[in-house]
Design a protein around this motif. Structure first.
Motif, short mmCIF file in Angstrom:
data_model
loop_
_atom_site.label_atom_id
_atom_site.label_comp_id
_atom_site.label_asym_id
_atom_site.label_seq_id
_atom_site.Cartn_x
_atom_site.Cartn_y
_atom_site.Cartn_z
N ARG A 20 -5.03 -7.22 84.03
CA ARG A 20 -4.39 -8.47 83.65
C ARG A 20 -5.05 -9.00 82.39
O ARG A 20 -6.25 -8.87 82.21
CB ARG A 20 -4.59 -9.49 84.79
CG ARG A 20 -4.27 -10.90 84.43
CD ARG A 20 -3.28 -11.51 85.39
NE ARG A 20 -2.56 -12.59 84.75
CZ ARG A 20 -2.49 -13.82 85.24
NH1 ARG A 20 -3.06 -14.11 86.40
NH2 ARG A 20 -1.81 -14.75 84.60
N ILE A 21 -4.26 -9.59 81.53
CA ILE A 21 -4.81 -10.30 80.37
C ILE A 21 -4.06 -11.60 80.19
O ILE A 21 -2.84 -11.68 80.43
CB ILE A 21 -4.73 -9.45 79.08
CG1 ILE A 21 -5.18 -10.30 77.89
CG2 ILE A 21 -3.33 -8.90 78.83
CD1 ILE A 21 -5.44 -9.55 76.63
N MET A 22 -4.80 -12.63 79.80
CA MET A 22 -4.20 -13.94 79.62
C MET A 22 -5.00 -14.67 78.53
O MET A 22 -6.22 -14.66 78.56
CB MET A 22 -4.31 -14.72 80.91
CG MET A 22 -3.27 -15.77 81.07
SD MET A 22 -3.43 -16.47 82.71
CE MET A 22 -4.23 -17.97 82.29
N THR A 23 -4.30 -15.26 77.59
CA THR A 23 -5.01 -16.09 76.63
C THR A 23 -4.64 -17.54 76.90
O THR A 23 -3.56 -17.83 77.43
CB THR A 23 -4.65 -15.74 75.18
OG1 THR A 23 -3.26 -15.98 75.00
CG2 THR A 23 -4.95 -14.30 74.86
N SER A 24 -5.53 -18.44 76.56
CA SER A 24 -5.23 -19.85 76.79
C SER A 24 -5.96 -20.70 75.76
O SER A 24 -6.92 -20.27 75.14
CB SER A 24 -5.64 -20.26 78.20
OG SER A 24 -6.99 -19.94 78.41
N SER A 25 -5.46 -21.90 75.61
CA SER A 25 -6.01 -22.83 74.64
C SER A 25 -5.46 -24.20 74.98
O SER A 25 -4.49 -24.33 75.72
CB SER A 25 -5.56 -22.40 73.24
OG SER A 25 -5.68 -23.48 72.35
N THR A 26 -6.10 -25.22 74.44
CA THR A 26 -5.52 -26.56 74.63
C THR A 26 -4.26 -26.72 73.77
O THR A 26 -3.52 -27.66 73.92
CB THR A 26 -6.54 -27.65 74.26
OG1 THR A 26 -7.10 -27.34 72.99
CG2 THR A 26 -7.66 -27.73 75.29
N HIS A 27 -4.05 -25.78 72.82
CA HIS A 27 -2.84 -25.82 71.98
C HIS A 27 -2.10 -24.49 72.12
O HIS A 27 -2.24 -23.61 71.26
CB HIS A 27 -3.21 -26.05 70.51
CG HIS A 27 -3.62 -27.45 70.23
ND1 HIS A 27 -4.71 -28.04 70.83
CD2 HIS A 27 -3.07 -28.38 69.41
CE1 HIS A 27 -4.83 -29.28 70.38
NE2 HIS A 27 -3.85 -29.52 69.52
N PRO A 28 -1.33 -24.34 73.19
CA PRO A 28 -0.63 -23.05 73.38
C PRO A 28 0.37 -22.80 72.24
O PRO A 28 0.91 -23.75 71.67
CB PRO A 28 0.13 -23.25 74.70
CG PRO A 28 -0.43 -24.48 75.32
CD PRO A 28 -0.99 -25.32 74.23
N ASP A 29 0.59 -21.53 71.92
CA ASP A 29 1.57 -21.19 70.89
C ASP A 29 2.10 -19.79 71.15
O ASP A 29 1.71 -19.15 72.14
CB ASP A 29 0.96 -21.31 69.49
CG ASP A 29 -0.21 -20.37 69.31
OD1 ASP A 29 0.02 -19.14 69.37
OD2 ASP A 29 -1.35 -20.83 69.15
N ASP A 30 2.94 -19.31 70.26
CA ASP A 30 3.62 -18.04 70.56
C ASP A 30 2.77 -16.80 70.29
O ASP A 30 3.25 -15.68 70.36
CB ASP A 30 4.98 -17.96 69.85
CG ASP A 30 4.83 -17.88 68.35
OD1 ASP A 30 3.69 -17.96 67.86
OD2 ASP A 30 5.87 -17.74 67.67
N THR A 31 1.47 -16.98 69.97
CA THR A 31 0.61 -15.80 69.91
C THR A 31 -0.06 -15.56 71.26
O THR A 31 -0.80 -14.60 71.43
CB THR A 31 -0.49 -15.95 68.84
OG1 THR A 31 -1.36 -17.01 69.23
CG2 THR A 31 0.08 -16.23 67.48
#
Lengths: 138, 386
Positions: free
Chosen positions: B316-327
């Protein structure tokens, strides 16, 4: 009755199966090493830590006629798995496999002239110029 | 002229005889030539996006069959000067950031081993950031057709130019190994069809601690990568063409991706006993983006039955941020496959991946607005060493 049957079975098996001796790990008689544990042997032959209990660097030797039996007895792996293990270490530039020798005589020559060399052979073929440090039963 | 021809012939014969030997690049031979390779075929059912092995590949495997992503060839020359000093040079030809199979120098180092407990290397080294990451192109060394894309496909660098030191210390029958490294690197990754990131990593440093206990090998590692990232492509040109005061395309993208400083943590466990091999890892990378994270996890197990080793893996891979975007990426992969050891230097593999892409991010190559979905990828591989 069951016991008799078992005895018969064992007797039968011992007739059918060829007598298999064990694998003896050997060093130079003057190496100062009296015995090795199984994990010492794994460390030396799998390249994890190549130092003898005497403090000398260990020079492991793979002896072609017994190689498959040796690794089967030591780590329960076949030669493809051993090659796969070394492929990872060789091609990441981390380590190299033991020196490969073609015959028992060649191994005997290196072991008797090098106090750090560690070889192996069929335990029935051990001669007095070699010191047995571990027997791997098969 | 005649002489050159003779020398050439001599060299060719020497190389041929070296290559004809079985795989044993061992301590006794002063000069050794060895190598590895993979012939890979991939079939994908995804008509919207191309399957990538890693983000250095500008194009991937589209719908149907493709030999592009996994096929590779590596050659290695080793020269042992004496028992303490040796040199290793390795080149790999694979489909990578140049968009073709142009060979790349993957290793070139001098090694000094004054004692079995200490090793020093300097030159070009594999990027040993995760367990197995520095041998990820050596197909013969692992059960899968390729290392799981969710972990190894997003790695930003392949090598570092620098130095490393490895210490080993036995503890009873256990072994502790500490490796520290530092250097620099550069690489190119394809974020999107219209966006390329060129890494000029002037500081890459880190280390890992391995603990080996019987069949267990546990690793904890940490790495930092400080880079000057040069973004280019139509997307940057588009932003710059707006000519808004204070708006700079590259700076804008860096604030979105935050690749200029990466901190990679990893925990890995390998269990290898007789016919059973299990591997587990969890990784977390922090980026400069607002609380940006790349998280991934892998569990894989294989069991040998004679010459055949069936295996399963889930990742599994997941990226996250307080500012989600299409990358952003969110993907799970279920893998089923088998390795067949035809000889002790050739393995055939067949693998089926069922991939649940919830957000593709930059793990797939697409020029459409594909937002994810299920894909089935079937792969065949022939791995060899010499």
């Amino acid at each position: 009755m069951i016991r008799v049957r078992c005895c018969l079975l064992v007797a039968l098996l011992s007739l059918v199966m060829p007598a298999m001796a064990d694998i003896a790990i050997v060093v130079n008689t003057g190496s100062g090493v009296s015995h090795l544990t199984r994990s010492d042997a794994v460390n030396i032959f799998m390249g994890r830590y190549r130092k003898l209990p005497s403090g000398n660097p260990a020079l492991p030797l793979d002896v072609a006629p017994f190689k498959a039996r040796f690794y089967r007895a030591l780590v329960n792996k076949n030669l493809a798995e051993i090659n796969s293990y070394w492929a990872r270490l060789v091609f990441s530039g981390e380590n190299s496999p033991p020196q490969q020798v073609a015959t028992v005589d060649e191994m005997r020559q290196i072991v008797t002239s090098n106090p750090g060399a560690v070889g192996y052979l069929d335990s029935r073929e051990v001669s007095p110029d070699l010191h047995v440090v571990l027997i791997l039963s098969e | 002229m005649q002489r050159w021809r003779q020398i050439g012939l001599g060299l060719a014969l020497m190389l041929a005889s070296l290559a004809a030997q079985a795989f044993h690049p061992s301590d006794d031979d002063r000069l050794t030539l060895s190598g590895f390779g993979t012939l890979g075929l991939v079939h994908s059912d995804n008509s919207e996006a191309e399957f990538l092995r890693d983000i250095s590949q500008p194009r991937g495997a589209g719908e149907g069959w493709s030999a592009r992503v996994d096929t590779l060839l590596g050659g290695q020359l080793g020269w042992r000067v004496d028992p303490r000093w040796d040199l290793v040079v390795q080149g790999i030809s694979r489909y990578h950031d140049t968009g073709d199979f142009r060979p790349e120098l993957s290793l070139a180092f001098v090694r000094y081993r004054p004692d079995p407990a200490l090793q020093l290397r300097a030159g070009r080294l594999g990027w040993d950031v995760f367990q197995l990451s520095d041998s990820r192109y050596v197909g013969y060394a692992y059960p899968w057709v390729r290392p799981p894309v969710d972990q190894f496909g997003i790695l930003q660098l392949t090598y570092i130019d620098g130095a490393d030191v490895t210490f080993k210390q036995p503890l009873g029958s256990d072994l502790v190994r500490l490796k520290l490294y530092a250097g620099r690197s550069d690489s190119r990754i394809y974020v999107r069809d219209d966006l390329i990131a060129d890494f000029d990593a002037d500081a890459v440093y880190g280390g890992h601690l391995d603990y080996e206990h019987g069949p267990w090998r546990l690793r904890t590692s940490y790495t930092e990568v400080h880079s000057d990232v040069d973004y280019s492509g139509p997307l940057i040109d588009e932003i710059d063409s707006l000519q808004l005061p204070g708006l700079d395309g590259e700076r804008q993208i860096e604030s979105v991706l935050g690749f200029s400083r990466l901190r990679l943590f990893s925990l890995g466990a390998l269990y290898d006993s007789g016919p059973l091999q299990v591997q587990a890892m969890v990784n977390r990378t922090r980026t400069e983006r607002q609380r940006g994270r790349i998280d991934s996890a892998l569990l894989s197990a294989g069991y040998r039955l004679g010459q055949v080793t069936p295996y399963v893996a889930v990742s599994r891979i997941m990226t996250s941020s307080t500012h989600p975007d299409d990358t952003d990426i969110d993907q799970r992969t279920w893998t089923l496959g088998t390795r067949f050891d035809v000889a002790s230097d050739i393995a055939l593999k067949a693998q089926f991946d069922r991939i649940d892409t919830r957000r593709p991010g930059f793990l797939w190559h697409t020029d459409s607005d594909w937002e994810g979905g299920w894909s089935s990828v079937f792969s065949l591989g022939l791995d060899f060493i010499f």
